[in-house]
Design an enzyme around this catalytic site. Structure first.
Site, mmCIF file in Angstrom:
data_model
loop_
_atom_site.group_PDB
_atom_site.id
_atom_site.type_symbol
_atom_site.label_atom_id
_atom_site.label_comp_id
_atom_site.label_asym_id
_atom_site.label_seq_id
_atom_site.Cartn_x
_atom_site.Cartn_y
_atom_site.Cartn_z
ATOM 1 N N ASP A 62 -50.664 -32.792 -41.150
ATOM 2 C CA ASP A 62 -51.554 -32.075 -42.062
ATOM 3 C C ASP A 62 -51.999 -33.081 -43.126
ATOM 4 O OD1 ASP A 62 -52.686 -30.568 -44.115
ATOM 5 O OD2 ASP A 62 -51.271 -28.915 -43.896
ATOM 6 N N VAL A 63 -53.288 -33.325 -43.238
ATOM 7 C CA VAL A 63 -53.762 -34.377 -44.161
ATOM 8 C C VAL A 63 -53.637 -33.971 -45.631
ATOM 9 C CG1 VAL A 63 -55.336 -35.394 -42.475
ATOM 10 C CG2 VAL A 63 -56.200 -33.645 -44.062
ATOM 11 N N TYR A 147 -68.380 -27.095 -48.037
ATOM 12 C CA TYR A 147 -68.564 -28.088 -46.967
ATOM 13 C C TYR A 147 -69.612 -29.116 -47.377
ATOM 14 C CZ TYR A 147 -69.148 -29.729 -42.119
ATOM 15 O OH TYR A 147 -69.203 -30.499 -40.975
ATOM 16 N N LYS A 151 -69.166 -33.057 -48.079
ATOM 17 C CA LYS A 151 -69.863 -34.064 -47.270
ATOM 18 C C LYS A 151 -70.806 -34.918 -48.123
ATOM 19 C CE LYS A 151 -67.982 -33.178 -43.275
ATOM 20 N NZ LYS A 151 -66.989 -34.116 -42.717
ATOM 21 N N THR A 182 -68.673 -28.925 -30.374
ATOM 22 C CA THR A 182 -67.212 -28.907 -30.574
ATOM 23 C C THR A 182 -66.807 -27.473 -30.932
ATOM 24 O OG1 THR A 182 -67.186 -29.163 -32.979
ATOM 25 C CG2 THR A 182 -67.410 -31.193 -31.687
HETATM 26 N N1 LIG Z 1 -69.305 -30.488 -34.800
HETATM 27 C C1 LIG Z 1 -70.316 -30.862 -35.569
HETATM 28 O O1 LIG Z 1 -71.488 -30.570 -35.273
HETATM 29 C C2 LIG Z 1 -70.067 -31.677 -36.810
HETATM 30 C C3 LIG Z 1 -71.192 -32.153 -37.488
HETATM 31 C C4 LIG Z 1 -71.005 -32.915 -38.627
HETATM 32 C C5 LIG Z 1 -69.734 -33.210 -39.058
HETATM 33 N N2 LIG Z 1 -68.648 -32.738 -38.381
HETATM 34 C C6 LIG Z 1 -67.343 -33.110 -38.898
HETATM 35 O O2 LIG Z 1 -66.564 -33.677 -37.878
HETATM 36 C C7 LIG Z 1 -65.186 -33.481 -38.176
HETATM 37 C C8 LIG Z 1 -64.521 -32.855 -36.969
HETATM 38 O O3 LIG Z 1 -65.162 -31.628 -36.683
HETATM 39 P P1 LIG Z 1 -65.197 -30.993 -35.218
HETATM 40 O O4 LIG Z 1 -66.551 -30.472 -35.003
HETATM 41 O O5 LIG Z 1 -64.639 -31.949 -34.242
HETATM 42 O O6 LIG Z 1 -64.235 -29.728 -35.466
HETATM 43 P P2 LIG Z 1 -62.963 -29.183 -34.679
HETATM 44 O O7 LIG Z 1 -62.722 -27.840 -35.278
HETATM 45 O O8 LIG Z 1 -63.157 -29.294 -33.212
HETATM 46 O O9 LIG Z 1 -61.793 -30.185 -35.109
HETATM 47 C C9 LIG Z 1 -61.288 -30.212 -36.401
HETATM 48 C C10 LIG Z 1 -60.057 -31.088 -36.419
HETATM 49 O O10 LIG Z 1 -59.583 -31.166 -37.773
HETATM 50 C C11 LIG Z 1 -58.201 -30.913 -37.745
HETATM 51 N N3 LIG Z 1 -57.749 -30.358 -39.018
HETATM 52 C C12 LIG Z 1 -58.178 -29.268 -39.683
HETATM 53 N N4 LIG Z 1 -57.458 -29.103 -40.808
HETATM 54 C C13 LIG Z 1 -56.571 -30.127 -40.856
HETATM 55 C C14 LIG Z 1 -55.558 -30.518 -41.755
HETATM 56 N N5 LIG Z 1 -55.286 -29.833 -42.876
HETATM 57 N N6 LIG Z 1 -54.838 -31.619 -41.473
HETATM 58 C C15 LIG Z 1 -55.083 -32.332 -40.354
HETATM 59 N N7 LIG Z 1 -56.023 -32.022 -39.464
HETATM 60 C C16 LIG Z 1 -56.755 -30.925 -39.720
HETATM 61 C C17 LIG Z 1 -57.980 -29.949 -36.595
HETATM 62 O O11 LIG Z 1 -56.623 -29.950 -36.192
HETATM 63 C C18 LIG Z 1 -58.910 -30.556 -35.568
HETATM 64 O O12 LIG Z 1 -58.274 -31.649 -34.928
HETATM 65 C C19 LIG Z 1 -65.144 -32.605 -39.428
HETATM 66 O O13 LIG Z 1 -65.012 -33.446 -40.559
HETATM 67 C C20 LIG Z 1 -66.506 -31.964 -39.439
HETATM 68 O O14 LIG Z 1 -66.887 -31.608 -40.736
HETATM 69 C C21 LIG Z 1 -68.796 -31.977 -37.261
#
Ligand SMILES: NC(=O)c1ccc[n+]([C@@H]2O[C@H](COP(=O)([O-])OP(=O)(O)OC[C@H]3O[C@@H](n4cnc5c(N)ncnc54)[C@H](O)[C@@H]3O)[C@@H](O)[C@H]2O)c1
Length: 244
Positions: A62-63, A147, A151, A182
């Site tokens: 957990d970060v 969010y 960001k 995702t």
């Molecule tokens: N999917 C998109 O379109 C998109 C676009 C822009 C940015 N992002 C960013 O990419 C990153 C990953 O998103 P994703 O789409 O893969 O989502 P996802 O929900 O598939 O994955 C999220 C990940 O974060 C981890 N996580 C959540 N809370 C946590 C915590 N407290 N400690 C440790 N790990 C934790 C989860 O376990 C998981 O591995 C995020 O920062 C998200 O904001 C995603």
């Protein structure tokens, strides 16, 4: 055929937080396919699987928990690549105080703490940090107040740490993903009208894939990007260039 040499990261160690799902897992796998030893860490670590031939070590971290982070870092002698990709979104609840704080705690403070505690490992031999920004780094969102605040902060943190860490030979860049397929996007994709709007504004006309984020992570972490630091690079199929 791979875009990069399959030995590109041989002997290198990477940590990807949020590596247990989505684009973090995709990037963890891509870095490992290029020879890196990868720690794919996050929540729900019992649910993720990777191809067995890859050197990917999954950990429950957990970060927002310093002890978890320190326990992870105590396993390593050095670190070459850090991708702090852990993240959540809570939609329109983010206007409320507790959800607002929770999103910031993971998406901004958690990212900085992940980096700050890893700094000695990265500084030992120099390294590369690849942050994860967003389209919400550039525009706001009434249903994503925390969010987008986080960001926006990530883009500024990228620039600030690029300057602060340059003397340690640590480059700091960010990818700003567009709409990547995702689990985070599942609620949005379930809304057909919203999904159609997104895709019609995306010149390449589709969602991106976690592997496509992995490829850009590999580029930014590689020697091909040796003079690039402080950059926030959209990887969005052209979403940002379209007006209406
Ligand atoms: N999917 C998109 O379109 C998109 C676009 C822009 C940015 N992002 C960013 O990419 C990153 C990953 O998103 P994703 O789409 O893969 O989502 P996802 O929900 O598939 O994955 C999220 C990940 O974060 C981890 N996580 C959540 N809370 C946590 C915590 N407290 N400690 C440790 N790990 C934790 C989860 O376990 C998981 O591995 C995020 O920062 C998200 O904001 C995603």
């Amino acid at each position: 055929m791979s875009t990069f040499s399959q030995e590109l990261f041989a002997g290198k160690t990477a940590i990807v937080t949020g590596g247990t799902s989505g684009l973090g897992a995709g990037s963890a796998q891509y870095l490992a396919e290029l020879g890196a030893t990868v720690y794919a860490v996050g929540l729900g670590s019992d649910k993720v699987t990777f191809p067995e031939h890859l050197d990917i070590r999954v950990r429950e971290v957990d970060v927002t928990n310093d002890e978890h982070l320190m326990s992870l870092y105590s396993e390593l002698d050095s670190l070459d690549i850090l991708m702090p990709a852990a993240g959540i979104s809570m939609g329109d609840r983010e206007l409320e105080w507790e959800p607002f704080n929770k999103v910031l705690a993971i998406q901004l403070n958690g990212v900085y703490r992940t980096i700050q505690l890893a700094h000695p490992l990265l500084a030992a031999h120099g390294g590369s940090i690849v942050m994860v920004a967003s389209m919400y780094s550039f525009f706001g969102g009434g249903k994503r107040a925390a969010y987008s605040a986080a960001k926006g902060g990530i883009t500024q943190l990228t620039k600030s740490l690029a300057e602060a860490y340059a003397p340690d030979h640590i480059r700091v860049n960010a990818i700003a993903p567009g709409w990547i397929d995702t689990p985070l996007l599942a609620p949005l994709k379930a809304d057909q009208a919203l999904s159609d709007r997104i895709l019609s504004r995306t010149p390449l006309g589709r969602y991106g894939t976690p592997e496509e984020i992995g490829k850009v992570t590999a580029f930014l972490a590689s020697d091909a990007a040796s003079f690039i630091t402080g950059v926030v690079l959209p990887v969005d199929g052209g979403y940002l260039v379209t007006g209406i």
